[in-house]
Design a protein around this motif. Structure first.
Motif, PDB file in Angstrom:
ATOM      1  N   LEU A   1       0.842  -1.201   0.000  1.00 26.96           N
ATOM      2  CA  LEU A   1       0.000   0.000   0.000  1.00 26.96           C
ATOM      3  C   LEU A   1       0.873   1.245   0.000  1.00 26.96           C
ATOM      4  O   LEU A   1       0.635   2.176  -0.778  1.00 26.96           O
ATOM      5  N   GLN A   2       1.886   1.276   0.834  1.00 25.55           N
ATOM      6  CA  GLN A   2       2.784   2.433   0.894  1.00 25.55           C
ATOM      7  C   GLN A   2       3.505   2.620  -0.443  1.00 25.55           C
ATOM      8  O   GLN A   2       3.672   3.749  -0.912  1.00 25.55           O
ATOM      9  N   ALA A   3       3.925   1.523  -1.068  1.00 25.23           N
ATOM     10  CA  ALA A   3       4.588   1.594  -2.377  1.00 25.23           C
ATOM     11  C   ALA A   3       3.632   2.146  -3.430  1.00 25.23           C
ATOM     12  O   ALA A   3       4.018   2.986  -4.256  1.00 25.23           O
ATOM     13  N   PHE A   4       2.378   1.694  -3.408  1.00 26.84           N
ATOM     14  CA  PHE A   4       1.372   2.177  -4.362  1.00 26.84           C
ATOM     15  C   PHE A   4       1.157   3.677  -4.186  1.00 26.84           C
ATOM     16  O   PHE A   4       1.132   4.427  -5.155  1.00 26.84           O
ATOM     17  N   MET A   5       1.003   4.116  -2.941  1.00 21.50           N
ATOM     18  CA  MET A   5       0.767   5.535  -2.674  1.00 21.50           C
ATOM     19  C   MET A   5       1.957   6.378  -3.132  1.00 21.50           C
ATOM     20  O   MET A   5       1.776   7.438  -3.720  1.00 21.50           O
ATOM     21  N   GLY A   6       3.166   5.901  -2.881  1.00 25.38           N
ATOM     22  CA  GLY A   6       4.346   6.641  -3.310  1.00 25.38           C
ATOM     23  C   GLY A   6       4.490   6.698  -4.822  1.00 25.38           C
ATOM     24  O   GLY A   6       4.931   7.695  -5.386  1.00 25.38           O
ATOM     25  N   GLU A   7       4.107   5.631  -5.494  1.00 25.91           N
ATOM     26  CA  GLU A   7       4.234   5.552  -6.947  1.00 25.91           C
ATOM     27  C   GLU A   7       3.148   6.340  -7.662  1.00 25.91           C
ATOM     28  O   GLU A   7       3.400   6.928  -8.704  1.00 25.91           O
ATOM     29  N   LEU A   8       1.928   6.370  -7.131  1.00 28.01           N
ATOM     30  CA  LEU A   8       0.810   6.926  -7.883  1.00 28.01           C
ATOM     31  C   LEU A   8       0.254   8.244  -7.354  1.00 28.01           C
ATOM     32  O   LEU A   8      -0.348   8.984  -8.112  1.00 28.01           O
ATOM     33  N   LEU A   9       0.435   8.564  -6.096  1.00 28.17           N
ATOM     34  CA  LEU A   9      -0.184   9.766  -5.543  1.00 28.17           C
ATOM     35  C   LEU A   9       0.853  10.795  -5.121  1.00 28.17           C
ATOM     36  O   LEU A   9       1.905  10.449  -4.601  1.00 28.17           O
ATOM     37  N   HIS A  10       0.523  12.080  -5.340  1.00 30.98           N
ATOM     38  CA  HIS A  10       1.408  13.167  -4.923  1.00 30.98           C
ATOM     39  C   HIS A  10       1.503  13.239  -3.408  1.00 30.98           C
ATOM     40  O   HIS A  10       2.552  13.494  -2.854  1.00 30.98           O
ATOM     41  N   SER A  11       0.373  13.070  -2.754  1.00 25.48           N
ATOM     42  CA  SER A  11       0.348  13.067  -1.291  1.00 25.48           C
ATOM     43  C   SER A  11      -0.702  12.059  -0.852  1.00 25.48           C
ATOM     44  O   SER A  11      -1.633  11.757  -1.584  1.00 25.48           O
ATOM     45  N   THR A  12      -0.542  11.554   0.341  1.00 28.09           N
ATOM     46  CA  THR A  12      -1.493  10.576   0.850  1.00 28.09           C
ATOM     47  C   THR A  12      -2.735  11.322   1.323  1.00 28.09           C
ATOM     48  O   THR A  12      -2.619  12.241   2.129  1.00 28.09           O
ATOM     49  N   PRO A  13      -3.924  10.945   0.830  1.00 24.65           N
ATOM     50  CA  PRO A  13      -5.143  11.668   1.198  1.00 24.65           C
ATOM     51  C   PRO A  13      -5.650  11.358   2.610  1.00 24.65           C
ATOM     52  O   PRO A  13      -6.702  11.816   3.003  1.00 24.65           O
ATOM     53  N   PHE A  14      -4.878  10.581   3.374  1.00 22.25           N
ATOM     54  CA  PHE A  14      -5.260  10.220   4.742  1.00 22.25           C
ATOM     55  C   PHE A  14      -3.983  10.016   5.539  1.00 22.25           C
ATOM     56  O   PHE A  14      -2.927   9.734   4.986  1.00 22.25           O
ATOM     57  N   ALA A  15      -4.069  10.166   6.826  1.00 19.91           N
ATOM     58  CA  ALA A  15      -2.905   9.992   7.687  1.00 19.91           C
ATOM     59  C   ALA A  15      -2.594   8.505   7.848  1.00 19.91           C
ATOM     60  O   ALA A  15      -3.499   7.682   7.970  1.00 19.91           O
ATOM     61  N   ALA A  16      -1.316   8.175   7.859  1.00 20.19           N
ATOM     62  CA  ALA A  16      -0.898   6.772   7.962  1.00 20.19           C
ATOM     63  C   ALA A  16      -1.392   6.133   9.252  1.00 20.19           C
ATOM     64  O   ALA A  16      -1.730   4.953   9.275  1.00 20.19           O
ATOM     65  N   GLU A  17      -1.471   6.900  10.333  1.00 24.28           N
ATOM     66  CA  GLU A  17      -1.932   6.333  11.600  1.00 24.28           C
ATOM     67  C   GLU A  17      -3.428   6.025  11.591  1.00 24.28           C
ATOM     68  O   GLU A  17      -3.931   5.334  12.471  1.00 24.28           O
ATOM     69  N   ARG A  18      -4.144   6.513  10.588  1.00 22.49           N
ATOM     70  CA  ARG A  18      -5.576   6.230  10.480  1.00 22.49           C
ATOM     71  C   ARG A  18      -5.857   4.965   9.671  1.00 22.49           C
ATOM     72  O   ARG A  18      -7.002   4.563   9.540  1.00 22.49           O
ATOM     73  N   LEU A  19      -4.840   4.343   9.113  1.00 18.81           N
ATOM     74  CA  LEU A  19      -5.025   3.119   8.334  1.00 18.81           C
ATOM     75  C   LEU A  19      -5.316   1.943   9.253  1.00 18.81           C
ATOM     76  O   LEU A  19      -4.626   1.740  10.251  1.00 18.81           O
ATOM     77  N   VAL A  20      -6.348   1.192   8.897  1.00 22.40           N
ATOM     78  CA  VAL A  20      -6.664  -0.039   9.622  1.00 22.40           C
ATOM     79  C   VAL A  20      -6.877  -1.143   8.599  1.00 22.40           C
ATOM     80  O   VAL A  20      -7.356  -0.902   7.500  1.00 22.40           O
ATOM     81  N   CYS A  21      -6.488  -2.345   8.952  1.00 24.09           N
ATOM     82  CA  CYS A  21      -6.678  -3.499   8.072  1.00 24.09           C
ATOM     83  C   CYS A  21      -7.554  -4.530   8.750  1.00 24.09           C
ATOM     84  O   CYS A  21      -7.386  -4.815   9.938  1.00 24.09           O
ATOM     85  N   TYR A  22      -8.477  -5.067   8.001  1.00 29.29           N
ATOM     86  CA  TYR A  22      -9.311  -6.181   8.434  1.00 29.29           C
ATOM     87  C   TYR A  22      -9.126  -7.263   7.389  1.00 29.29           C
ATOM     88  O   TYR A  22      -9.612  -7.128   6.265  1.00 29.29           O
ATOM     89  N   GLY A  23      -8.351  -8.267   7.742  1.00 32.46           N
ATOM     90  CA  GLY A  23      -8.009  -9.292   6.767  1.00 32.46           C
ATOM     91  C   GLY A  23      -7.138  -8.677   5.688  1.00 32.46           C
ATOM     92  O   GLY A  23      -6.126  -8.042   5.976  1.00 32.46           O
ATOM     93  N   GLU A  24      -7.545  -8.804   4.439  1.00 32.78           N
ATOM     94  CA  GLU A  24      -6.800  -8.246   3.313  1.00 32.78           C
ATOM     95  C   GLU A  24      -7.224  -6.825   2.969  1.00 32.78           C
ATOM     96  O   GLU A  24      -6.635  -6.204   2.095  1.00 32.78           O
ATOM     97  N   HIS A  25      -8.245  -6.302   3.603  1.00 32.87           N
ATOM     98  CA  HIS A  25      -8.843  -5.024   3.216  1.00 32.87           C
ATOM     99  C   HIS A  25      -8.332  -3.874   4.074  1.00 32.87           C
ATOM    100  O   HIS A  25      -8.302  -3.968   5.301  1.00 32.87           O
ATOM    101  N   ALA A  26      -7.949  -2.779   3.389  1.00 27.41           N
ATOM    102  CA  ALA A  26      -7.414  -1.595   4.066  1.00 27.41           C
ATOM    103  C   ALA A  26      -8.446  -0.469   4.042  1.00 27.41           C
ATOM    104  O   ALA A  26      -9.094  -0.227   3.019  1.00 27.41           O
ATOM    105  N   TYR A  27      -8.575   0.209   5.172  1.00 29.69           N
ATOM    106  CA  TYR A  27      -9.508   1.319   5.337  1.00 29.69           C
ATOM    107  C   TYR A  27      -8.779   2.504   5.959  1.00 29.69           C
ATOM    108  O   TYR A  27      -7.830   2.322   6.715  1.00 29.69           O
ATOM    109  N   ALA A  28      -9.246   3.703   5.654  1.00 30.77           N
ATOM    110  CA  ALA A  28      -8.793   4.909   6.338  1.00 30.77           C
ATOM    111  C   ALA A  28      -9.920   5.288   7.289  1.00 30.77           C
ATOM    112  O   ALA A  28     -11.018   5.637   6.862  1.00 30.77           O
TER     113      ALA A  28
END
Length: 147
Positions: A4-31
């Motif tokens: 996810l971090q690699a994708f954000m760095g490769e495709l987005l100018h800035s992350t639209p959400f704070a990294a500490e707000r990321l939560v994962c449930y199984g394979e799924h990532a949420y902000a």
């Protein structure tokens, strides 16, 4: 979370959400929202903005992520005019022929057009596409396709 971090760095100018707000449930990532009550023991449909899924060591962005971005926030984007017949073909779920010169890329970052790009119509995001060698594979959700 590394894909996810690699994708954000490769495709987005800035992350639209704070990294500490990321939560994962199984394979799924949420902000998650900034103010979030404790959810331990509760069944929740979506604990925030669905970002995407981590499958086999790679990240697959969600349609919800595409819809929450602006074209200028993506390092790779394709902007189609509403009058362009390819816009309707994209909404129908078809693969498009797109020249590499049509992929809008960040001039400061020397990167190939290959990979995910944000597809926009008249500057408004409509979904993801995967570009490779002149072909844009459609990532528009099957349930949303124009029939």
């Amino acid at each position: 979370m590394e894909p996810l971090q690699a994708f954000m760095g490769e495709l987005l100018h800035s992350t639209p959400f704070a990294a500490e707000r990321l939560v994962c449930y199984g394979e799924h990532a949420y902000a998650s929202p900034e103010v979030m009550p404790e959810l331990h023991g509760l069944k929740v449909v979506r604990p925030g903005w669905y970002i995407g899924a981590l499958h086999r060591g790679r990240f697959e962005p969600s349609h919800a992520l595409a819809m929450g971005l602006r074209m200028r926030e993506a390092k790779r984007a394709l902007s189609l005019a509403a009058s362009d017949e390819r816009a309707l073909r994209y909404l129908k779920g078809e693969t498009l022929e797109v020249a590499e010169s049509e992929i809008i890329r960040d001039p400061e970052v020397n990167q190939a057009a290959k990979g995910y790009c944000l597809v926009c119509i008249e500057g408004h995001p409509v979904g993801w596409g995967k570009w490779h060698d002149g072909m844009l594979k459609n990532e528009y959700p099957p349930g949303w396709r124009w029939t």
